[in-house]
Write an enzyme that holds these catalytic residues in place. Structure first.
Site, mmCIF file in Angstrom:
data_model
loop_
_atom_site.group_PDB
_atom_site.id
_atom_site.type_symbol
_atom_site.label_atom_id
_atom_site.label_comp_id
_atom_site.label_asym_id
_atom_site.label_seq_id
_atom_site.Cartn_x
_atom_site.Cartn_y
_atom_site.Cartn_z
ATOM 1 N N HIS A 224 -4.738 -0.271 5.901
ATOM 2 C CA HIS A 224 -4.207 0.454 7.064
ATOM 3 C C HIS A 224 -5.146 0.308 8.344
ATOM 4 O O HIS A 224 -5.825 1.466 8.713
ATOM 5 C CB HIS A 224 -3.934 1.766 6.572
ATOM 6 C CG HIS A 224 -4.994 2.670 5.576
ATOM 7 N ND1 HIS A 224 -6.433 2.397 5.933
ATOM 8 C CD2 HIS A 224 -4.908 3.206 4.446
ATOM 9 C CE1 HIS A 224 -7.053 3.202 4.979
ATOM 10 N NE2 HIS A 224 -6.083 3.342 3.989
ATOM 11 N N ASP B 31 1.467 2.752 3.605
ATOM 12 C CA ASP B 31 0.366 3.799 3.196
ATOM 13 C C ASP B 31 1.305 5.249 3.268
ATOM 14 O O ASP B 31 0.662 6.412 3.759
ATOM 15 C CB ASP B 31 -0.620 4.018 4.249
ATOM 16 C CG ASP B 31 -1.690 4.983 3.904
ATOM 17 O OD1 ASP B 31 -1.961 5.346 2.732
ATOM 18 O OD2 ASP B 31 -2.434 5.470 4.634
ATOM 19 N N HIS C 246 1.669 5.406 -1.748
ATOM 20 C CA HIS C 246 1.344 6.595 -2.616
ATOM 21 C C HIS C 246 2.638 7.212 -2.942
ATOM 22 O O HIS C 246 3.599 7.460 -2.289
ATOM 23 C CB HIS C 246 0.426 7.548 -1.793
ATOM 24 C CG HIS C 246 -0.952 7.082 -1.139
ATOM 25 N ND1 HIS C 246 -2.024 7.203 -1.797
ATOM 26 C CD2 HIS C 246 -1.154 6.258 0.005
ATOM 27 C CE1 HIS C 246 -3.013 6.709 -0.839
ATOM 28 N NE2 HIS C 246 -2.434 6.276 0.082
ATOM 29 N N HIS D 218 0.831 -1.330 -0.072
ATOM 30 C CA HIS D 218 -0.056 -0.042 -0.041
ATOM 31 C C HIS D 218 0.853 1.281 0.027
ATOM 32 O O HIS D 218 1.317 1.607 0.961
ATOM 33 C CB HIS D 218 -0.858 0.178 1.286
ATOM 34 C CG HIS D 218 -2.011 1.081 1.468
ATOM 35 N ND1 HIS D 218 -3.303 0.905 1.142
ATOM 36 C CD2 HIS D 218 -1.762 2.413 1.318
ATOM 37 C CE1 HIS D 218 -3.823 2.038 1.272
ATOM 38 N NE2 HIS D 218 -2.924 3.107 1.242
ATOM 39 N N LYS E 79 -9.597 -0.122 -5.935
ATOM 40 C CA LYS E 79 -9.591 0.304 -4.356
ATOM 41 C C LYS E 79 -10.719 1.074 -4.539
ATOM 42 O O LYS E 79 -11.271 2.062 -5.271
ATOM 43 C CB LYS E 79 -8.405 1.393 -4.462
ATOM 44 C CG LYS E 79 -8.371 2.391 -3.213
ATOM 45 C CD LYS E 79 -7.828 1.414 -2.114
ATOM 46 C CE LYS E 79 -7.829 2.429 -0.758
ATOM 47 N NZ LYS E 79 -6.503 3.122 -0.336
ATOM 48 N N HIS F 41 -10.360 1.330 1.440
ATOM 49 C CA HIS F 41 -10.316 2.751 2.757
ATOM 50 C C HIS F 41 -11.412 2.267 3.623
ATOM 51 O O HIS F 41 -12.637 2.705 3.244
ATOM 52 C CB HIS F 41 -10.113 3.890 2.155
ATOM 53 C CG HIS F 41 -9.821 4.830 3.302
ATOM 54 N ND1 HIS F 41 -8.537 5.512 3.108
ATOM 55 C CD2 HIS F 41 -10.472 5.293 4.186
ATOM 56 C CE1 HIS F 41 -8.765 6.498 4.317
ATOM 57 N NE2 HIS F 41 -9.984 6.178 5.042
HETATM 58 O O1 DOR Z 1 -3.364 9.635 5.602
HETATM 59 C C1 DOR Z 1 -4.096 9.482 4.406
HETATM 60 N N1 DOR Z 1 -3.209 10.009 3.247
HETATM 61 N N2 DOR Z 1 -4.811 8.542 4.196
HETATM 62 C C2 DOR Z 1 -5.236 8.263 3.011
HETATM 63 O O2 DOR Z 1 -6.124 7.339 2.956
HETATM 64 C C3 DOR Z 1 -4.845 9.013 1.661
HETATM 65 C C4 DOR Z 1 -3.425 9.427 1.887
HETATM 66 C C5 DOR Z 1 -2.965 10.303 0.820
HETATM 67 O O3 DOR Z 1 -3.158 10.023 -0.204
HETATM 68 O O4 DOR Z 1 -2.578 11.592 1.162
HETATM 69 ZN ZN ZN Z 2 -3.396 5.104 1.423
#
Ligand code: DOR
Ligand code: ZN
Length: 341
Positions: A172, A245, A14, A12, A97, A134
């Site tokens: 998460h 995450d 980003h 997971h 997702k 999520h």
């Molecule tokens: O804290 C988070 N940031 N939770 C999420 O679900 C998305 C993520 C983000 O993309 O910044």
């Molecule tokens: Zn995330």
């Protein structure tokens, strides 16, 4: 003391796009063999064409000698049809997702009613496309600390009952409720756990001054929940595996009167998990959690590469360059006891 483990994967992650992507992708590529790349970019990854283009962009941002493999994920909207799922599956997308609308960063195109994606879920179940969730309900009257528990009761239970063969990753997880739900569910349901939810609880975020760089969604909970997450992570139960995450936001966007949600842990992810496992007296359980259970769930082979973890104190950098600005990593300036080689 030192020991070797199979190179981990991040189930997971980003990485954003453009200049931000270029700043962070190398960090994950140094640590991880593969990563599940979250699709909440702006605009989001909503079909096969955009998933392919995003994959190309990520590969293009990596050094030539990198063997890091991005695993692509589709962003479910109210308009995701079975055809969209099939086309994405055909270009190698392995998961889709579910962001309930408005629940987090770039979730405005998310799903307003779970029934809207039932045909898509049916096709995912047939094709073996994993549903990544999520798991928070977004209704203003639901307290932010209860959003995960209410989501389990109102949405996830319903999906699990209606699609018993659908593979689901509850992402998460942040509560004992989620640990209990996943533990008693069938083997098609697993969960990722982040380093911040293992190492911190809400006191770390709010007591003695607000710490914006520990703020993420789902928000950190009380210590009872942190303890349940640690217990699950070190249990050796293959339903629980690594997913950082790591969610990069510029320093100025976090240190603001309305700060963004997201903890940036990519540069030292495995060291953070090693810290948490060692503190729990279970460093021997790290390899399964970090390098095997996720691959097993997604039916992928283990990485061939081996990494070494050495017990050695070092300080987390206070800042990294990020796009045209700066970013503050999780545990910035703090001492960690393990280092990856
Ligand atoms: O804290 C988070 N940031 N939770 C999420 O679900 C998305 C993520 C983000 O993309 O910044
Ligand atoms: Zn995330």
């Amino acid at each position: 003391m030192q020991f070797d483990i199979i190179q981990p994967d991040d189930w997971h992650l980003h990485v954003r796009s453009g200049e931000a992507l270029k700043s962070v992708i190398v960090m994950s590529a140094k640590q991880m063999g593969r990563a599940i790349i979250m699709p909440n970019t702006d605009p989001p990854v909503i079909n096969a064409v955009s998933a392919k283009a995003y994959r190309e962009e990520i590969l293009g941002a990596l050094p030539n000698n990198s063997r890091f493999e991005p695993l692509m994920v589709l962003y479910l909207t109210n308009n995701t049809t079975p055809e969209v799922i099939t086309q994405a599956h055909n270009v190698g997308v392995i998961a889709a997702k579910l962001y309930p609308v408005g629940v987090t960063t770039n979730s405005d195109s998310g799903v307003t009613n779970i029934n809207n994606i039932y045909p898509a879920l049916e096709t995912m179940q047939q094709l073996g496309v994993v549903l990544s969730v999520h798991g928070e309900i977004m209704r203003p009257e639901v307290d932010i600390f209860d959003r995960e528990a209410v989501f389990i009761d109102e949405v996830l239970t319903q999906i699990a009952n209606n699609f018993p063969e659908l593979k689901i990753v509850f992402e998460h997880i942040s509560t004992k409720n989620a640990v209990d739900f996943v533990s008693i569910s069938n083997d098609n349901i697993a969960a990722t756990i982040t380093p911040q939810h293992l190492l911190n609880n809400r006191n770390d975020m709010l007591s003695g001054g607000i710490k914006p760089h520990t703020y993420c969604l789902p928000v950190l909970k009380r210590v009872k929940h942190q303890s349940a997450l640690i217990k699950a992570a070190v249990s050796g139960n293959p339903k629980f595996f690594l997913g950082t995450d790591s969610a990069p936001h510029a320093k100025t966007d976090k240190e603001s009167s309305c700060g963004c949600a997201g903890v940036f842990s990519a540069p030292h992810a495995i060291e953070l998990y090693a810290q948490a496992f060692d503190q729990a007296g279970a460093i021997d359980k790290l390899e399964g959690f970090a390098s095997k259970f996720g691959a097993d769930f997604y039916n992928l082979p283990y990485n061939k590469k081996i990494i070494t973890l050495k017990k050695q104190d070092w300080s987390v950098p206070k800042i990294y360059p990020f796009s045209s600005g700066e970013i503050v990593p999780f545990m910035a300036g703090k001492t960690l006891n393990w280092k990856m080689f």
